[in-house]
Design an enzyme around this catalytic site. Sequence first.
Site, PDB file in Angstrom:
ATOM      1  N   GLY A  84       6.121  50.141 -62.393  1.00  0.00           N
ATOM      2  CA  GLY A  84       6.702  48.804 -62.251  1.00  0.00           C
ATOM      3  C   GLY A  84       7.127  48.261 -63.592  1.00  0.00           C
ATOM      4  O   GLY A  84       8.233  48.532 -64.061  1.00  0.00           O
ATOM      5  N   GLN A 134       2.923  56.669 -52.679  1.00  0.00           N
ATOM      6  CA  GLN A 134       2.674  56.245 -54.051  1.00  0.00           C
ATOM      7  C   GLN A 134       3.855  55.462 -54.609  1.00  0.00           C
ATOM      8  O   GLN A 134       4.220  55.595 -55.776  1.00  0.00           O
ATOM      9  CB  GLN A 134       2.317  57.439 -54.947  1.00  0.00           C
ATOM     10  CG  GLN A 134       1.290  57.040 -56.008  1.00  0.00           C
ATOM     11  CD  GLN A 134       0.727  58.232 -56.756  1.00  0.00           C
ATOM     12  OE1 GLN A 134       0.936  59.374 -56.383  1.00  0.00           O
ATOM     13  NE2 GLN A 134       0.016  57.976 -57.835  1.00  0.00           N
ATOM     14  N   CYS A 167      -6.531  68.568 -67.899  1.00  0.00           N
ATOM     15  CA  CYS A 167      -7.377  69.366 -67.016  1.00  0.00           C
ATOM     16  C   CYS A 167      -8.645  68.584 -66.715  1.00  0.00           C
ATOM     17  O   CYS A 167      -9.220  67.959 -67.597  1.00  0.00           O
ATOM     18  CB  CYS A 167      -7.673  70.753 -67.575  1.00  0.00           C
ATOM     19  SG  CYS A 167      -8.756  70.825 -68.981  1.00  0.00           S
TER      20      CYS A 167
END
Length: 557
Positions: free
Chosen positions: A53, A263, A410
């Site tokens: 946004g 999403q 990771c």
Amino acid sequence: MSNPRHNEREVRSPRGDELNAKSWLTEAPLRMLMNNLDPDVAERPHELVVYGGIGRAARTWDDFDKIVATLKTLNEDETLLVQSGKPVGVFRTHKDAPRVLIANSNLVPHWATWDHFNELDKKGLAMYGQMTAGSWIYIGAQGIVQGTYETFVEAGRQHYDGNLKGKWILTGGLGGMGGAQPLAAVMAGACCLAVECDETRADFRLRTRYVDEKTHSLDEALAKIDEWTKAGEAKSIALIGNAAEIYPELVKRGVRPDIVTDQTSAHDPVHGYLPIGWTVAEWRAKQESDPKGVAKAARASMKVQVQAMLDFWNAGIPTVDYGNNIRQMALEEGLENAFDFPGFVPAYIRPLFCRGVGPFRWAALSGDPEDIAKTDAKVKELLPDNKHLHNWLDMAKERIEFQGLPARICWVGLGDRHRLGLAFNEMVRNGELKAPIVIGRDHLDSGSVASPNRETEAMKDGSDAVSDWPLLNALLNTASGATWVSLHHGGGVGMGFSQHSGMVICCDGTEDADQRIGRVLWNDPATGVMRHADAGYDIALDWAKQQGLRLPAILGN
């Protein structure tokens, strides 16, 4: 009058081993700030917007310039204070203190609303930092890929016997966070149909190989999905359209995805979600001229999309909220059962958080991809039995295009993070790496966030909204000697719904850094184990005992 938040300049981080500041501990935040605004990294760099946004790296371009100038002259015993993207002070501290302390978007709870924040933002008194935008450790869409991959893999385990071949995932949004979904789905063995209203975002994901194909036709998208799933191929397609229109249409047609999520940037009703029937151009224009009208129309549209997600859920299709607060928006619009389907953390991720496992990430300040290849190899060497992680690193090497400075993520936890950090520091010291490494993480981590509709949803003891934990995390990282520490509000789910903290530590090859790394990369994930142990999770209690944590009121030691 010129807009202080708009500038056509192009910003890229310096590369190599030549310093622009007085030490690597100030060079590191300088490079990572600039990397956040690299046009290959940020969504709208000319407006200082990194992702999510209006998640910005600095409040104005003048503030950006002042931060850069200050970092270049900051001494080894000084700390820069940044208040919502504005460099407000430099104070003498000590060598092991953070070089930068950042507070972004924090509001007293009663005033923690989008309306109040937007008033402050318009006056130039605040800045939305999202999570890693204002804390200068965004590494592009890769930063969320593995977490999304882990989520999809776990969904496959729970619902499809661990095999997503021939399955497909429906989702929406291809921005800085959502853009990871198609690639994560493919890595997990599934196909993906991702709905995106802004074609430039889909094109960006095509260029960086995060999505395989693009179409404007729902029929074509469904035909491709049908073709690929029948052939057992794992591929992805971006459909240019509005999720609030496409999801109900799929329900109407009786189409059955295998997993449904979303999403879009629904956390921000003004800047993050396209209302039904609007063009992108009309939406952008009205964000300035009629923000309240945009928010009203967007919220009504979110309700429509969530109803469609409920329809999928009620049809027996695994459906999850992926942390953008879209269920809350629909609930506030009168959709009483909006929370019938779960969020992704309680559904799939919380057992990892109980062991302090989360989004550990690092970036090579040299700018040389070979430094990441060497650190990837070191991770495999130090964690030889974690074949799942090895598989992730192999896929990441093959599929993930670096954005800006080369970086890797990771998911590792308490007991491993400090070992990796110390090994990286040794590699810098002995010249294996061409320049220092910075290690950070998303604010979405086990001990660094309070977010009742996302990371701390449905906690076992009902402590979803207790935000002491991220405050303690930030304080402990500061005391432990992280290179920079941040404390934000509203990331991921929007104003009033989250508080969260971040840290970054620089591996500059020195013995002093060994001490800081050992403290920070142990203590940071340990707060996550502590937080979940306090909530009564057996996995966290067992892990705390195994790792020798001293938790007086929890373990009685």
